[in-house]
Design an enzyme around this catalytic site. Structure first.
Site, short mmCIF file in Angstrom:
data_model
loop_
_atom_site.label_atom_id
_atom_site.label_comp_id
_atom_site.label_asym_id
_atom_site.label_seq_id
_atom_site.Cartn_x
_atom_site.Cartn_y
_atom_site.Cartn_z
N SER A 56 -9.84 2.32 2.67
CA SER A 56 -8.90 2.98 1.78
C SER A 56 -7.93 2.01 1.08
CB SER A 56 -8.08 3.99 2.58
OG SER A 56 -7.26 3.33 3.54
N LYS B 253 0.86 -1.19 0.00
CA LYS B 253 0.00 0.00 0.00
C LYS B 253 0.89 1.23 0.00
CE LYS B 253 -3.93 2.06 2.50
NZ LYS B 253 -4.85 1.94 3.66
N SER C 155 -10.31 0.33 7.01
CA SER C 155 -9.67 0.38 5.69
C SER C 155 -9.03 -0.91 5.21
CB SER C 155 -8.62 1.49 5.65
OG SER C 155 -9.24 2.74 5.50
#
Lengths: 495, 492
Positions: A161, A80, A185
């Site tokens: 997210s 990420k 997330s």
């Protein structure tokens, strides 16, 4: 094995295959590298780092010869883009960081490299991890590989997210990826794309070198195709770090070795306040199915009450923006990242121009909310109250643990929605976090595992919340569901 | 204490003063990072990733800074808070990389304490006054902007960014510039004794925010102004005088005092407004979520207390009581930690408590006189305590007379040599050889027969003349006591 078959493998299968010599780590890495390169339409990767993955693969192949394999040797993963990676552009999906290239490696990524993993690239996300659909990324939204059955072909949100991580794993671009979870997330995107993801107890994974959103809530965790892979990868990511004062100084259990789907003697709590008005019947049915799975695994089911649940979301949307408004003050155009210096501008003008140009609308909204709730005259009414709510939420859980060991609930109130569907209404978007936020506020370990499909053929996730430090109990319950749900559905390749 | 009053057109005004002293904590590393803290290093050469607020960087508390703050708190007899917490003070400025300063607003590490001041530390009879201390908290310093490096841009040096400060906040207990000056001096002395701050105001490691208000005696407190970053004792006193008089002028002209932040300009001898309350920052303080509350256990507190040195007031009482020094000498020797340390090293080298008075006299008059002349601090003295003690012993055992000792000391200052070596090489040893002295005296009396007659007629003051002549003839090396005795005998 063909490269397509190799990219269908998860962490444990790759690890075992490399160890047994069924295939080389380099073949695996190359297979995923090719898939990443051919999946631009998903917009999951912001940066591709094939060399990093190949180097780790070669090291794994050499380690096999020397008998020196580690827990993730030869496993190429996605990172990420909230984790700072040495020498590799790190953006947090925001223009404000410009072409920032860290000179340092986040503790979590460093731990993964030390465990033998390699990096396929940096994954797209909601800007500064603020969002539930990936639409706040400055580099375009990630698209879910899933499509509705209705033939509309509407592009769906992968959740957020950690939407890039979710989409990439579901599309078999990588066997696993890192995520971060501030209010859901990891769990919500995992649910949206039919994979597993766990947010460990706050403090298990170091926050050092991870771009901060809300410090008291941010926690890294793995996202992977099944529970065992999550257990292996979490073991590689976690650990005490003296550079993070909130890091837990505890040994990391061998969660992989501890996996067991026998829940005999376990009490599963069903929080009655999670039955919210207007929840789709399919979500309710999924929940009932999950309860049946856990009973089948030997658990006893009890109803519990978490009376302050309804205050969790408002409290979260005060505390997280408050911390974010302060954490993001460092992006000011002075030392790194974007600088917008209009002709003749002074310092204040430079701040204003830089931050106006660099931050996206959702980030600005949260900075404004956070600044407001901390300002003189409003602090007690908002921030202090929210902290009190946070304490009450924690106490709710403590009370619940008197009668149960694990909680089961839906991960999200709906299946994946179409891109653009909720963008105009931030509140509707925030409601996506209603089931995930309480565990975040209490710092508890929580995971999402696929439970089934809705009428449109889209994945739905079940959430398991555990006591602090009881990741093992959470993973075991997840495994029990996984074994019974037999979730094998995958998105048809259209990209 | 002192009745300091400003005479206004409408009568007398009383001045009320509170000081917030920022003291840089002596430590090798910064408050939340491992970067060095040396003064005067190349710009931006002592900056860690944390100090530059790079993405994802986190603060880790430096335990040494906590220890020093606690020891300082103990030295002012303050309440030590076993539970304290760090807060973020948010504001944007180019010298503040994080966009917030980590400080302690709500729960400081040190609570109420006190400090005893005297307007004349060297006068044992001078009145003393207790000044209350509200709190001490720890916080980060900011970097430094440099405006003179480029025609249109400013540069920033982050070496100071993140350096640990103690903010020591007094109560509004002072009533005159002199009291404020005495407070700063006393506080600096204690910090130096404790070793928690070098107290070096010229280098900025200690600076004061000066809060001043005026009122008619007996009235409630007036509105105060805060003059920032005043960096010497003299400037603190000047700031108060100028600001108090300005406030009296404003009030007597029918105006009101605005609560504001001001700046002292020593060149123009005035204070100027920086910003008023209306445009004051809203700092949006909240607990720093990157740091856990700071909890001090009993063992840590006990270790801090055990590590405290004897403090100036106690030391002064001991010097007077046990060593028998005068109040003046005790005050002079204890006012600065370095002086006391030097004196105690000297006493240790002497190895005899009975020499305390001689040692004290020599240090205060001879050594201080010489250092003053050389423009040196006692830390840089070219003569060591061991050498000083050796010199004093040579006087005590009669090897050197007082005047010879002064000569030897001058040579010591120049060469750094040991006194015994100098005495040996230059033949400065005092002689008590009565035969030699008697023959010199006989010669002098012969040559001054007229004066001998006058002396015998009762002009006894001439005795000093004979002593002087004798000493001169003996190049100062004669034992004065022996000279005295033999002269008395010869003149009898």
């Amino acid at each position: 094995m063909s490269s397509t078959e190799l990219t269908d493998l998860g962490i444990a299968a790759i690890r075992d295959g490399v160890r047994d010599g069924s295939f080389s780590a380099r073949e695996v890495a190359q297979g995923f590298i090719d898939r990443v390169a051919s999946a631009k339409a998903l917009n999951a990767f912001l940066v591709e780092t094939p060399d990093h993955a190949l180097k780790a693969a070669d090291a794994a192949d050499a380690a096999r010869v020397s008998g020196d394999l580690k827990s993730m040797s030869g496993v190429p993963i996605g990172m990420k883009d909230l984790f700072c990676t040495e020498g590799v552009t790190t953006t947090a999906a925001s223009h404000i960081l410009g072409n920032f290239v860290p000179t340092y490696e986040s503790t979590v990524s460093a731990n993964l490299w030390a465990a033998g993993a390699g990096m396929l690239g940096k994954l797209n996300l909601d800007q500064f991890a603020m969002g539930s659909s990936n639409e706040t990324s400055a580099f375009g939204n990630v698209i879910s590989p899933w499509r509705r059955k209705d033939g509309s072909n509407a592009p769906l949100a992968p959740g957020g997210s950690s939407g890039g991580s979710a989409s990439a794993i579901a599309a078999r671009l990588c066997p696993a990826a890192t995520g971060t979870d501030t209010g859901g997330s990891i769990r919500q995107p995992a649910a949206f794309v039919g994979i597993s993801g766990i947010k460990p107890t706050y403090g298990r994974c170091s926050r050092w070198g991870t771009v901060a959103f809300a410090s008291s809530l941010d926690q890294a965790g793995p996202m992977a195709r099944d529970v065992r892979d999550c257990a292996i990868m979490l073991g590689a990511m976690a650990g005490f770090d003296a550079k993070d004062s909130t890091s837990l100084e505890l040994p990391v259990p061998d969660w992989d070795a501890g996996l067991s789907s026998n829940l005999k003697g376990k009490r599963i709590g069903i929080p009655k306040e999670y039955r919210v008005d207007g929840m789709p019947a399919e979500i309710d049915a999924l929940w009932e199915q999950g309860i049946a799975f856990l009973k089948d695994a030997g658990a006893v089911v009890v109803e519990v009450s978490l009376p302050h649940t309804k205050y969790a979301l408002p409290a979260y949307y005060i505390i997280a923006p408050a911390e974010a408004s302060s954490n993001l003050a460092r992006y000011d155009g002075v030392r790194y990242g974007l600088r917008d210096l209009p002709e003749g501008a002074g310092l204040q003008d430079m701040y204003a121009a830089t931050r106006a140009a660099g931050f996206g609308p959702e980030v600005k909204r949260r900075i404004m909310i956070g600044t407001y709730v901390l300002s003189a005259g409003f602090y007690d009414a908002y921030y202090t109250q929210a902290q009190k709510v946070r304490t009450l939420i924690s106490q709710d859980f403590d009370k619940a643990w008197e009668s149960c060991d694990i909680l089961l609930a839906p991960t999200a109130p709906s299946a994946a929605f179409a891109l653009g569907e909720k963008q105009a209404d931030p509140l509707a978007m925030y409601l996506n976090d209603v089931f995930t936020v309480p565990a975040s506020l209490a710092g508890l370990p929580a995971m999402s595992v696929p439970g089934g499909l809705d009428g449109q053929g889209l994945p739905l996730g079940l959430q398991i919340i555990g006591k602090a430090l009881d990741e093992q109990g959470v993973l075991n319950a997840g495994l029990a569901i996984e074994e019974r749900a037999g979730f094998t559905a995958r998105a048809a390749q259209w990209w | 204490m002192s009745e300091y009053r400003i005479q206004g057109a409408t009568g007398e005004w009383e001045v009320v003063i509170g000081l917030e002293v920022h003291a840089q904590i002596t430590s090798k590393a910064k408050l939340f990072s491992g970067a060095a803290t040396d003064f005067g290093a190349e710009p931006n050469s002592q900056v860690s990733l944390v100090d530059a607020a790079m993405p994802g960087m986190l603060p880790v508390l430096n335990g040494e800074c906590v220890r020093q703050a606690v020891r300082t708190g103990m030295a002012i007899e303050a309440q030590i808070n076993a539970w304290s917490r760090f807060d973020r003070k948010n504001y944007f400025y180019a010298d503040l990389p994080q966009g917030y300063q980590i400080s302690q607003l709500y729960h400081p590490i040190v609570g109420e304490g006190r400090l005893m001041i005297s307007l004349d530390e060297k006068d044992a009879d001078a009145e003393t006054k207790e000044i209350g201390i509200e709190r001490i908290h720890i916080e980060q310093d900011a970097g430094k902007l440099m405006h003179d490096q480029h025609p249109t841009q400013s540069y920033v040096d982050l070496n100071r960014s993140g350096v640990a400060l103690m903010e020591i906040v007094s109560k509004p207990d002072m009533r005159s510039p002199a009291e404020a000056g005495a407070y700063v001096k006393k506080l600096r002395s204690i910090l130096r004794y404790v070793g928690s701050c070098d107290g070096n105001m010229e280098e900025g490691s200690m600076r004061a925010d000066v809060n001043v208000s005026v009122r008619k005696p007996g009235d409630a407190f007036g509105t105060r102004t805060e003059t920032k970053n005043v960096n010497s004792v003299r400037y603190v006193m000047q700031t108060i005088e100028i600001e108090a008089n300005r406030q009296v002028d404003v009030l007597e002209a029918g105006g009101t005092i605005v609560q504001e932040t001001r700046l002292f300009d020593p060149d123009k001898n005035e204070t100027r407004s920086m910003r008023s309350k209306e445009d004051a920052h809203d700092y949006r303080y909240f607990p720093d979520p990157d740091l856990l509350p700071l909890v001090l256990d009993d063992q840590f507190l006990a270790d801090c207390r055990a590590s405290l040195p004897e403090l100036p007031d106690a030391k002064r009482r001991r010097y007077e009581g046990d060593l028998g020094l005068t109040a003046y000498a005790a005050a002079v020797l204890t006012a600065e930690a370095e002086t006391a340390r030097w004196f105690e090293a000297l006493m240790e080298a002497c190895g005899d408590q009975a020499m305390a008075k001689a040692a004290s006299n020599w240090l205060i008059s001879d050594l201080f006189g010489a250092l003053n002349r050389l423009g040196m601090d006692i830390e840089d003295s070219p003569v060591s305590p061991a050498q000083g003690a050796e010199l004093l012993k040579l006087v005590a055992d009669g090897t050197l007379s007082g005047s010879l000792a002064k000569q030897v000391f001058e040579i010591m200052l120049e060469t750094g040599d040991d006194p015994a070596k100098i005495v040996e090489e230059k033949g400065l040893k005092q002689t008590s050889d009565t035969g030699a002295i008697e023959s010199v005296i006989a010669g002098i009396l012969d040559a001054n027969a007229e004066k001998v007659a006058q002396y015998k007629d009762g002009k006894e003051a001439l005795f000093g003349f004979f002593v002087g002549q004798t000493m001169k003839a003996m190049q100062g090396k004669a034992n004065p006591q022996v000279v005295n005795e033999l002269l008395k005998k010869a003149l009898a």
